[in-house]
Motif scaffolding. Sequence first.
Motif, mmCIF file in Angstrom:
data_model
loop_
_atom_site.group_PDB
_atom_site.id
_atom_site.type_symbol
_atom_site.label_atom_id
_atom_site.label_comp_id
_atom_site.label_asym_id
_atom_site.label_seq_id
_atom_site.Cartn_x
_atom_site.Cartn_y
_atom_site.Cartn_z
ATOM 1 N N SER A 22 0.847 -1.196 0.000
ATOM 2 C CA SER A 22 0.000 0.000 0.000
ATOM 3 C C SER A 22 0.880 1.243 0.000
ATOM 4 O O SER A 22 1.652 1.446 0.945
ATOM 5 C CB SER A 22 -0.870 0.033 1.256
ATOM 6 O OG SER A 22 -1.684 -1.103 1.319
ATOM 7 N N TRP A 142 -6.124 0.805 1.881
ATOM 8 C CA TRP A 142 -7.375 0.468 2.587
ATOM 9 C C TRP A 142 -7.355 1.152 3.950
ATOM 10 O O TRP A 142 -6.587 0.768 4.823
ATOM 11 C CB TRP A 142 -7.442 -1.041 2.739
ATOM 12 C CG TRP A 142 -8.621 -1.622 3.469
ATOM 13 C CD1 TRP A 142 -9.608 -0.970 4.135
ATOM 14 C CD2 TRP A 142 -8.909 -3.020 3.589
ATOM 15 N NE1 TRP A 142 -10.500 -1.881 4.670
ATOM 16 C CE2 TRP A 142 -10.095 -3.140 4.340
ATOM 17 C CE3 TRP A 142 -8.270 -4.181 3.142
ATOM 18 C CZ2 TRP A 142 -10.658 -4.379 4.662
ATOM 19 C CZ3 TRP A 142 -8.834 -5.408 3.458
ATOM 20 C CH2 TRP A 142 -10.012 -5.498 4.208
ATOM 21 N N ARG A 183 7.043 -8.317 7.313
ATOM 22 C CA ARG A 183 5.893 -9.195 7.091
ATOM 23 C C ARG A 183 5.957 -10.361 8.060
ATOM 24 O O ARG A 183 7.050 -10.775 8.475
ATOM 25 C CB ARG A 183 5.925 -9.772 5.666
ATOM 26 C CG ARG A 183 5.888 -8.732 4.576
ATOM 27 C CD ARG A 183 4.474 -8.277 4.326
ATOM 28 N NE ARG A 183 4.450 -7.029 3.583
ATOM 29 C CZ ARG A 183 3.339 -6.354 3.308
ATOM 30 N NH1 ARG A 183 2.164 -6.812 3.701
ATOM 31 N NH2 ARG A 183 3.373 -5.219 2.659
HETATM 32 C C1 LIG Z 1 -9.738 -2.842 7.949
HETATM 33 C C2 LIG Z 1 -8.496 -1.996 7.861
HETATM 34 C C3 LIG Z 1 -8.541 -0.665 8.218
HETATM 35 C C4 LIG Z 1 -7.412 0.151 8.159
HETATM 36 N N1 LIG Z 1 -7.514 1.455 8.521
HETATM 37 C C5 LIG Z 1 -6.422 2.236 8.491
HETATM 38 C C6 LIG Z 1 -6.512 3.599 8.860
HETATM 39 O O1 LIG Z 1 -7.587 4.104 9.182
HETATM 40 N N2 LIG Z 1 -5.376 4.352 8.836
HETATM 41 C C7 LIG Z 1 -4.172 3.821 8.464
HETATM 42 O O2 LIG Z 1 -3.176 4.530 8.460
HETATM 43 N N3 LIG Z 1 -4.060 2.525 8.083
HETATM 44 C C8 LIG Z 1 -5.159 1.731 8.092
HETATM 45 N N4 LIG Z 1 -5.059 0.414 7.692
HETATM 46 C C9 LIG Z 1 -3.763 -0.109 7.297
HETATM 47 C C10 LIG Z 1 -3.400 0.319 5.870
HETATM 48 O O3 LIG Z 1 -4.206 -0.383 4.943
HETATM 49 C C11 LIG Z 1 -1.929 0.067 5.700
HETATM 50 O O4 LIG Z 1 -1.411 1.041 4.894
HETATM 51 C C12 LIG Z 1 -1.581 -1.289 5.153
HETATM 52 O O5 LIG Z 1 -1.990 -2.295 6.052
HETATM 53 C C13 LIG Z 1 -0.114 -1.403 4.839
HETATM 54 O O6 LIG Z 1 0.168 -2.696 4.536
HETATM 55 P P1 LIG Z 1 0.339 -3.265 3.034
HETATM 56 O O7 LIG Z 1 1.422 -2.511 2.356
HETATM 57 O O8 LIG Z 1 0.659 -4.687 3.244
HETATM 58 O O9 LIG Z 1 -0.982 -3.125 2.318
HETATM 59 C C14 LIG Z 1 -6.186 -0.408 7.720
HETATM 60 C C15 LIG Z 1 -6.141 -1.756 7.317
HETATM 61 C C16 LIG Z 1 -7.274 -2.548 7.382
HETATM 62 C C17 LIG Z 1 -7.196 -3.989 6.949
#
Ligand SMILES: Cc1cc2nc3c(=O)[nH]c(=O)nc-3n(C[C@H](O)[C@H](O)[C@H](O)COP(=O)(O)O)c2cc1C
Length: 195
Positions: A22, A142, A183
């Motif tokens: 993300s 997300w 991770r």
């Molecule tokens: C249900 C859910 C809600 C989330 N809400 C937020 C949020 O409000 N603010 C935030 O900074 N990250 C939030 N996250 C985390 C972000 O999606 C984050 O950037 C992400 O987990 C990064 O990991 P990735 O690179 O593996 O996608 C949320 C994740 C999930 C699954």
Amino acid sequence: MTVTTNSPAAPSTTDRLALRRSPQPDALVAPGPDAQEIDRLVEIALRVPDHGRLSPWRLILIAGDAKEKWVGRLMELADAREDAAKVRVSTRKLSSAPLVVVVVSAATPGHKVPEWEQWLSAGAVCMNVLNGAHAMGYGANWLTGWHAYDGQATALLDLADGEKVAGVILVGSVAEEAAPRPRAAAADVARWLTL
Ligand SMILES: Cc1cc2nc3c(=O)[nH]c(=O)nc-3n(C[C@H](O)[C@H](O)[C@H](O)COP(=O)(O)O)c2cc1C
């Protein structure tokens, strides 16, 4: 049947899925997907397992003027809160991305398909938006945030009684890739059952 192979320059689908990350919210910028790509993204989003074929979710697409007004209204609500400084920061995260896909969980309580399973299906929609956007060459993040839970904020989205915001997903071109993050190790969280 024609079998195509991926050239080294074009990572395979599995490589892309394994490397998805993300981007930071403010690294998601215009241009976002065009109308045709958004249709495709929605098609991908809805291709999820759904026990009982209940379609226990819906999507709200926010872009352009509507997005500007929505963020403006959220800022007004944020200003009126005791934790204004904090929630303004999380509201500002919505500014940069040209497209926001709000995934609403619209589960039916008391159905023979447990609500939990209906919520999971909404989570699957969210994940498909992330992977779909990524596969199309865009980035997505997300989020939920205060505006997913505050009654006045969710009223802006016209949520019906019992509906919940499963995800406020930012979609756009990636101005800057996020650094890799630690991770979970497969060995720590996945194991073969032995009986
Ligand atoms: C249900 C859910 C809600 C989330 N809400 C937020 C949020 O409000 N603010 C935030 O900074 N990250 C939030 N996250 C985390 C972000 O999606 C984050 O950037 C992400 O987990 C990064 O990991 P990735 O690179 O593996 O996608 C949320 C994740 C999930 C699954």
